[in-house]
Design a protein around this motif. Sequence first.
Motif, PDB file in Angstrom:
ATOM      1  N   SER A 157       0.885  -0.736  -0.055  1.00 44.59           N
ATOM      2  CA  SER A 157       0.529  -0.120  -0.352  1.00 44.59           C
ATOM      3  C   SER A 157       1.029   1.575  -0.556  1.00 44.59           C
ATOM      4  CB  SER A 157      -0.831   0.195   1.307  1.00 44.59           C
ATOM      5  OG  SER A 157      -1.766   1.253   1.151  1.00 44.59           O
ATOM      6  N   PRO A 158       0.436   2.307  -0.802  1.00 44.92           N
ATOM      7  CA  PRO A 158       1.260   3.709  -0.661  1.00 44.92           C
ATOM      8  C   PRO A 158       1.354   4.699   1.006  1.00 44.92           C
ATOM      9  CG  PRO A 158      -1.440   3.802  -1.372  1.00 44.92           C
ATOM     10  CD  PRO A 158      -0.667   2.207  -1.586  1.00 44.92           C
ATOM     11  N   MET A 159       0.532   3.531   1.784  1.00 46.43           N
ATOM     12  CA  MET A 159       0.518   3.709   2.851  1.00 46.43           C
ATOM     13  C   MET A 159       1.627   3.243   4.095  1.00 46.43           C
ATOM     14  SD  MET A 159      -3.732   4.747   4.236  1.00 46.43           S
ATOM     15  CE  MET A 159      -4.985   4.373   2.373  1.00 46.43           C
ATOM     16  N   VAL A 160       1.757   3.872   4.970  1.00 42.45           N
ATOM     17  CA  VAL A 160       2.608   3.406   6.311  1.00 42.45           C
ATOM     18  C   VAL A 160       1.480   1.746   7.316  1.00 42.45           C
ATOM     19  CG1 VAL A 160       4.063   3.042   7.974  1.00 42.45           C
ATOM     20  CG2 VAL A 160       4.417   4.767   5.808  1.00 42.45           C
ATOM     21  N   MET A 161       1.654   0.961   7.178  1.00 42.09           N
ATOM     22  CA  MET A 161       0.970   0.327   8.186  1.00 42.09           C
ATOM     23  C   MET A 161       1.846  -0.779   9.495  1.00 42.09           C
ATOM     24  SD  MET A 161      -0.054  -2.771   5.565  1.00 42.09           S
ATOM     25  CE  MET A 161      -0.676  -2.608   4.496  1.00 42.09           C
ATOM     26  N   ASN A 162       1.311  -0.718  10.296  1.00 44.05           N
ATOM     27  CA  ASN A 162       2.766  -1.095  11.402  1.00 44.05           C
ATOM     28  C   ASN A 162       2.889  -3.016  10.716  1.00 44.05           C
ATOM     29  OD1 ASN A 162       0.496  -3.493  12.585  1.00 44.05           O
ATOM     30  ND2 ASN A 162      -0.424  -2.224  13.503  1.00 44.05           N
ATOM     31  N   HIS A 163       3.529  -3.507  12.011  1.00 47.20           N
ATOM     32  CA  HIS A 163       4.306  -4.544  11.247  1.00 47.20           C
ATOM     33  C   HIS A 163       3.261  -6.054  11.142  1.00 47.20           C
ATOM     34  CE1 HIS A 163       8.205  -3.011  12.291  1.00 47.20           C
ATOM     35  NE2 HIS A 163       8.590  -3.650  11.188  1.00 47.20           N
ATOM     36  N   LEU A 164       2.004  -5.626  12.177  1.00 47.86           N
ATOM     37  CA  LEU A 164       1.457  -6.706  12.305  1.00 47.86           C
ATOM     38  C   LEU A 164       0.153  -6.642  11.363  1.00 47.86           C
ATOM     39  CD1 LEU A 164       0.724  -7.073  16.106  1.00 47.86           C
ATOM     40  CD2 LEU A 164       2.762  -8.131  14.659  1.00 47.86           C
ATOM     41  N   LEU A 165       0.047  -5.768  11.032  1.00 47.09           N
ATOM     42  CA  LEU A 165      -0.783  -5.448   9.669  1.00 47.09           C
ATOM     43  C   LEU A 165      -0.828  -5.950   8.100  1.00 47.09           C
ATOM     44  CD1 LEU A 165      -3.884  -4.784   8.556  1.00 47.09           C
ATOM     45  CD2 LEU A 165      -3.207  -2.499   8.304  1.00 47.09           C
ATOM     46  N   ALA A 166       0.743  -5.049   8.163  1.00 44.99           N
ATOM     47  CA  ALA A 166       1.661  -5.579   7.034  1.00 44.99           C
ATOM     48  C   ALA A 166       1.847  -6.828   6.656  1.00 44.99           C
ATOM     49  CB  ALA A 166       3.165  -4.639   6.720  1.00 44.99           C
ATOM     50  N   GLN A 167       2.245  -8.075   8.032  1.00 46.59           N
ATOM     51  CA  GLN A 167       2.707  -9.339   7.246  1.00 46.59           C
ATOM     52  C   GLN A 167       1.151 -10.029   6.812  1.00 46.59           C
ATOM     53  OE1 GLN A 167       4.709 -12.098  10.348  1.00 46.59           O
ATOM     54  NE2 GLN A 167       3.121 -12.328  11.229  1.00 46.59           N
ATOM     55  N   THR A 168       0.293  -9.644   7.787  1.00 41.24           N
ATOM     56  CA  THR A 168      -1.159 -10.179   7.209  1.00 41.24           C
ATOM     57  C   THR A 168      -1.575  -9.538   6.051  1.00 41.24           C
ATOM     58  OG1 THR A 168      -2.116  -9.967   9.354  1.00 41.24           O
ATOM     59  CG2 THR A 168      -3.531 -10.564   7.667  1.00 41.24           C
ATOM     60  N   VAL A 169      -1.351  -9.039   5.496  1.00 40.96           N
ATOM     61  CA  VAL A 169      -1.714  -8.849   3.926  1.00 40.96           C
ATOM     62  C   VAL A 169      -0.783  -9.230   3.072  1.00 40.96           C
ATOM     63  CG1 VAL A 169      -1.858  -6.458   2.408  1.00 40.96           C
ATOM     64  CG2 VAL A 169      -2.840  -5.507   5.008  1.00 40.96           C
ATOM     65  N   ALA A 170       0.306  -8.952   3.423  1.00 44.19           N
ATOM     66  CA  ALA A 170       1.911 -10.349   2.746  1.00 44.19           C
ATOM     67  C   ALA A 170       1.096 -11.427   2.574  1.00 44.19           C
ATOM     68  CB  ALA A 170       2.905 -10.379   3.256  1.00 44.19           C
ATOM     69  N   LEU A 171       0.859 -12.281   4.102  1.00 45.24           N
ATOM     70  CA  LEU A 171       0.738 -13.183   3.752  1.00 45.24           C
ATOM     71  C   LEU A 171      -0.707 -13.726   2.753  1.00 45.24           C
ATOM     72  CD1 LEU A 171       1.004 -14.109   7.730  1.00 45.24           C
ATOM     73  CD2 LEU A 171       2.371 -14.974   5.566  1.00 45.24           C
ATOM     74  N   GLU A 172      -1.893 -12.512   3.026  1.00 43.90           N
ATOM     75  CA  GLU A 172      -2.469 -12.685   2.126  1.00 43.90           C
ATOM     76  C   GLU A 172      -2.865 -12.987   0.770  1.00 43.90           C
ATOM     77  OE1 GLU A 172      -6.861 -12.321   0.025  1.00 43.90           O
ATOM     78  OE2 GLU A 172      -5.337 -11.440   0.597  1.00 43.90           O
ATOM     79  N   GLN A 173      -2.013 -11.717   0.214  1.00 45.26           N
ATOM     80  CA  GLN A 173      -1.753 -12.207  -0.972  1.00 45.26           C
ATOM     81  C   GLN A 173      -0.147 -13.114  -1.511  1.00 45.26           C
ATOM     82  OE1 GLN A 173      -2.794 -10.103  -3.395  1.00 45.26           O
ATOM     83  NE2 GLN A 173      -4.489  -9.354  -1.928  1.00 45.26           N
ATOM     84  N   ILE A 174      -0.214 -13.668  -0.820  1.00 48.47           N
ATOM     85  CA  ILE A 174       0.595 -14.786  -1.234  1.00 48.47           C
ATOM     86  C   ILE A 174      -0.264 -15.728  -1.568  1.00 48.47           C
ATOM     87  CG2 ILE A 174       2.509 -16.343  -0.647  1.00 48.47           C
ATOM     88  CD1 ILE A 174       3.824 -14.064   0.962  1.00 48.47           C
ATOM     89  N   TYR A 175      -1.040 -15.576  -0.616  1.00 44.83           N
ATOM     90  CA  TYR A 175      -2.155 -17.226  -0.198  1.00 44.83           C
ATOM     91  C   TYR A 175      -3.073 -16.915  -1.746  1.00 44.83           C
ATOM     92  CZ  TYR A 175      -6.530 -19.573   0.284  1.00 44.83           C
ATOM     93  OH  TYR A 175      -7.657 -20.769   0.347  1.00 44.83           O
ATOM     94  N   ARG A 176      -3.391 -15.403  -2.176  1.00 47.35           N
ATOM     95  CA  ARG A 176      -4.539 -14.786  -3.481  1.00 47.35           C
ATOM     96  C   ARG A 176      -3.110 -15.713  -4.551  1.00 47.35           C
ATOM     97  NH1 ARG A 176      -8.740 -12.279  -3.992  1.00 47.35           N
ATOM     98  NH2 ARG A 176      -8.505 -11.829  -1.697  1.00 47.35           N
ATOM     99  N   ALA A 177      -2.095 -15.353  -4.918  1.00 46.26           N
ATOM    100  CA  ALA A 177      -1.206 -15.676  -5.780  1.00 46.26           C
ATOM    101  C   ALA A 177      -1.517 -17.310  -5.734  1.00 46.26           C
ATOM    102  CB  ALA A 177       0.132 -15.119  -5.226  1.00 46.26           C
ATOM    103  N   PHE A 178      -0.961 -18.259  -5.251  1.00 46.68           N
ATOM    104  CA  PHE A 178      -1.292 -19.610  -5.277  1.00 46.68           C
ATOM    105  C   PHE A 178      -2.878 -19.763  -5.941  1.00 46.68           C
ATOM    106  CE2 PHE A 178       2.483 -19.431  -2.666  1.00 46.68           C
ATOM    107  CZ  PHE A 178       3.909 -20.578  -3.200  1.00 46.68           C
ATOM    108  N   THR A 179      -3.898 -19.326  -5.151  1.00 47.74           N
ATOM    109  CA  THR A 179      -4.889 -19.840  -5.646  1.00 47.74           C
ATOM    110  C   THR A 179      -5.159 -19.693  -7.314  1.00 47.74           C
ATOM    111  OG1 THR A 179      -6.287 -17.894  -4.916  1.00 47.74           O
ATOM    112  CG2 THR A 179      -5.907 -19.387  -3.265  1.00 47.74           C
TER     113      THR A 179
END
Length: 156
Positions: free
Chosen positions: A124-146
């Motif tokens: 995101s162009p917005m800064v986010m905390n580590h916990l949220l960034a990790q969740t978003v990254a994980l979801e996008q990696i999972y989404r990529a595989f699907t």
Amino acid sequence: MKFVLYNLATAKEAWADEAARLYSQKISHFNSFEIQTLKPKKSSRDEAAQKKKEESELILSSLSNDDFVVLFDERGKSFNSIEFSKKIEGILSSSKKRAVFIIGGAYGVSDEVRSRAQLVVTLSPMVMNHLLAQTVALEQIYRAFTILRNLPYHNS
């Protein structure tokens, strides 16, 4: 190929731990995957430059020469989910043994870490905390595989 997500999170929240567990399990159905939390030294906000330097050295020392490195950074390149899935496909077809996804510290990463990455991606162009960034990254990696497996998860 093994996928590894490095993070430098120092905070712990039950919701983030649950999200990490859930998405790690989901990603592991497609590919070998783990999350590694790198433990930086504690320092005060007044020592931001030193903290960034030490965290970057910790990241670099944890990488192998043969790793494919993806850095998540708000100054990275923006991809939609389809484009990101194509990047994941390219990583999977590379001759590398390991893909390392990095979420940097609160003050970012050094130029050395940035130049070591073969791909720098913004969540995101917005800064986010580590916990949220990790969740978003994980979801996008999972989404990529699907997307790559043509499974009914992503709606175009």
